[in-house]
Design a protein around this motif. Structure first.
Motif, PDB file in Angstrom:
ATOM      1  N   ASN A   4       0.853  -1.175   0.000  1.00  0.00           N
ATOM      2  CA  ASN A   4       0.000   0.000   0.000  1.00  0.00           C
ATOM      3  C   ASN A   4       0.894   1.231   0.000  1.00  0.00           C
ATOM      4  N   ASP A   5       0.771   2.079  -1.024  1.00  0.00           N
ATOM      5  CA  ASP A   5       1.672   3.235  -1.064  1.00  0.00           C
ATOM      6  C   ASP A   5       0.969   4.524  -0.650  1.00  0.00           C
ATOM      7  N   THR A   6      -0.104   4.371   0.131  1.00  0.00           N
ATOM      8  CA  THR A   6      -0.750   5.571   0.696  1.00  0.00           C
ATOM      9  C   THR A   6      -0.821   5.410   2.217  1.00  0.00           C
ATOM     10  N   TYR A   7      -0.905   6.522   2.906  1.00  0.00           N
ATOM     11  CA  TYR A   7      -1.089   6.469   4.357  1.00  0.00           C
ATOM     12  C   TYR A   7      -1.886   7.691   4.786  1.00  0.00           C
ATOM     13  N   GLN A   8      -2.470   7.609   5.973  1.00  0.00           N
ATOM     14  CA  GLN A   8      -3.273   8.719   6.483  1.00  0.00           C
ATOM     15  C   GLN A   8      -2.563   9.399   7.646  1.00  0.00           C
ATOM     16  N   PRO A  31       0.753  16.464  13.909  1.00  0.00           N
ATOM     17  CA  PRO A  31       1.415  15.733  12.826  1.00  0.00           C
ATOM     18  C   PRO A  31       2.924  15.841  13.032  1.00  0.00           C
ATOM     19  N   ILE A  32       3.635  14.722  12.995  1.00  0.00           N
ATOM     20  CA  ILE A  32       5.098  14.772  13.184  1.00  0.00           C
ATOM     21  C   ILE A  32       5.786  13.950  12.092  1.00  0.00           C
ATOM     22  N   LYS A  33       7.081  14.244  11.894  1.00  0.00           N
ATOM     23  CA  LYS A  33       7.863  13.503  10.889  1.00  0.00           C
ATOM     24  C   LYS A  33       8.941  12.634  11.555  1.00  0.00           C
ATOM     25  N   THR A  34       9.424  13.079  12.730  1.00  0.00           N
ATOM     26  CA  THR A  34      10.499  12.335  13.403  1.00  0.00           C
ATOM     27  C   THR A  34      10.253  12.276  14.907  1.00  0.00           C
ATOM     28  N   GLU A  35      10.929  11.316  15.552  1.00  0.00           N
ATOM     29  CA  GLU A  35      10.822  11.179  17.010  1.00  0.00           C
ATOM     30  C   GLU A  35      11.410  12.378  17.749  1.00  0.00           C
ATOM     31  N   ASN A  36      12.350  13.062  17.091  1.00  0.00           N
ATOM     32  CA  ASN A  36      13.026  14.199  17.745  1.00  0.00           C
ATOM     33  C   ASN A  36      12.068  15.309  18.148  1.00  0.00           C
ATOM     34  N   GLU A  37      10.914  15.367  17.492  1.00  0.00           N
ATOM     35  CA  GLU A  37       9.964  16.452  17.783  1.00  0.00           C
ATOM     36  C   GLU A  37       9.223  16.236  19.111  1.00  0.00           C
ATOM     37  N   ILE A  38       9.192  14.987  19.581  1.00  0.00           N
ATOM     38  CA  ILE A  38       8.339  14.647  20.731  1.00  0.00           C
ATOM     39  C   ILE A  38       8.750  15.404  21.991  1.00  0.00           C
ATOM     40  N   ARG A  60       2.901   7.246  16.320  1.00  0.00           N
ATOM     41  CA  ARG A  60       3.149   6.294  15.227  1.00  0.00           C
ATOM     42  C   ARG A  60       3.905   7.037  14.148  1.00  0.00           C
ATOM     43  N   LEU A  61       4.866   6.362  13.577  1.00  0.00           N
ATOM     44  CA  LEU A  61       5.682   6.989  12.540  1.00  0.00           C
ATOM     45  C   LEU A  61       5.874   6.054  11.356  1.00  0.00           C
ATOM     46  N   THR A  62       6.256   6.638  10.264  1.00  0.00           N
ATOM     47  CA  THR A  62       6.574   6.001   8.976  1.00  0.00           C
ATOM     48  C   THR A  62       5.317   5.571   8.214  1.00  0.00           C
ATOM     49  N   PRO A  63       5.373   5.685   6.887  1.00  0.00           N
ATOM     50  CA  PRO A  63       4.224   5.317   6.060  1.00  0.00           C
ATOM     51  C   PRO A  63       3.785   3.866   6.232  1.00  0.00           C
ATOM     52  N   ASP A  64       4.741   2.955   6.550  1.00  0.00           N
ATOM     53  CA  ASP A  64       4.295   1.561   6.735  1.00  0.00           C
ATOM     54  C   ASP A  64       3.802   1.322   8.164  1.00  0.00           C
ATOM     55  N   ASN A  95       2.476   9.041  11.409  1.00  0.00           N
ATOM     56  CA  ASN A  95       3.174  10.341  11.485  1.00  0.00           C
ATOM     57  C   ASN A  95       2.394  11.287  12.393  1.00  0.00           C
ATOM     58  N   ILE A  96       2.079  10.768  13.573  1.00  0.00           N
ATOM     59  CA  ILE A  96       1.219  11.510  14.505  1.00  0.00           C
ATOM     60  C   ILE A  96       1.680  11.254  15.942  1.00  0.00           C
ATOM     61  N   LEU A  97       1.542  12.292  16.752  1.00  0.00           N
ATOM     62  CA  LEU A  97       1.791  12.187  18.194  1.00  0.00           C
ATOM     63  C   LEU A  97       0.546  12.685  18.909  1.00  0.00           C
ATOM     64  N   VAL A  98       0.074  11.929  19.895  1.00  0.00           N
ATOM     65  CA  VAL A  98      -1.026  12.421  20.747  1.00  0.00           C
ATOM     66  C   VAL A  98      -0.536  12.434  22.189  1.00  0.00           C
ATOM     67  N   VAL A  99      -0.631  13.601  22.816  1.00  0.00           N
ATOM     68  CA  VAL A  99      -0.282  13.745  24.233  1.00  0.00           C
ATOM     69  C   VAL A  99      -1.576  14.054  24.977  1.00  0.00           C
TER      70      VAL A  99
END
Length: 204
Positions: A4-8, A31-38, A60-64, A95-99
């Motif tokens: 699957n080459d799409t993600y939400q 919305p986040i791209k890397t763990e460093n942002e947390i 959760r991170l990465t398209p897969d 590619n999301i963080l929820v606190v």
């Protein structure tokens, strides 16, 4: 198609709130791209909510969608981070963080109550979010002779490739991204251009 080459993911930060027996659970989704942002995000929330008792989170991170972490921040094990993560799994977002920031209301909620509160607060934040679908793209750089310019530009136009940068000197260089499912087709066409070199730069 084999993969699957799409993600939400979510377009911008949102929040949701859930109350139970005087306790207040405020969920913030980012919305986040890397763990460093947390770290920075949680530090800012601790600053903003100095009187709050717990700052529990999941990401959760990465398209897969195979990278995930969670933290109960002092709540009984399995009552906070895991329910937040489960809500993210149910919504199928990455590619999301929820606190979830908890203000204690004086009454213990017990394990089922906590699980429900953290899950519900997360669901509130997600239902307020603008969920967008993105494609998994590979980034390539092509180097070619000025004489091959027309052939390369024709392929870029035909395949509607997103050009990220270009440099046309004596030696030409173009960086573009291509949707994973179209990759082989694009590379086959580029292979036919004389003297062209392709370099894989990564996946976004």
């Amino acid at each position: 198609m084999l993969f699957n080459d799409t993600y939400q993911t979510i377009r911008e930060a949102t929040e949701g709130i859930f109350r139970d027996k005087g306790s207040k659970f405020i969920a913030y989704a980012y919305p986040i791209k890397t763990e460093n942002e947390i770290k920075e995000i949680i530090a800012a929330l601790r600053n903003e909510h100095a009187k709050a008792r717990h700052f529990c989170w999941a990401m959760r991170l990465t398209p897969d969608r195979n990278v995930h972490r969670f933290n109960d921040d002092g709540e009984p094990s399995g009552t906070a981070g895991r329910p937040i993560l489960n809500a993210l799994l149910s919504a199928d977002v990455t590619n999301i963080l929820v606190v979830v920031v908890r203000y204690f209301g004086g009454t213990l909620l017990g394990v089922p109550g906590l699980i429900n509160a953290y899950k519900s607060a997360t669901q509130e934040a997600l239902s307020a979010a603008n969920i967008v679908q993105k494609t998994v793209n590979d980034v390539y750089e092509v180097n070619f002779d000025y004489l091959a310019m027309n052939d390369v530009m024709k392929i870029i136009k035909e395949e509607q490739l997103n050009v990220l940068s270009q440099d046309f000197d004596t030696q030409c260089q173009i960086t573009f991204e291509v949707r994973k499912s179209n990759l082989n087709q694009v590379l086959n066409k580029l292979d036919k251009v004389e003297g062209l070199k392709t370099v894989y730069l990564g996946t976004v």
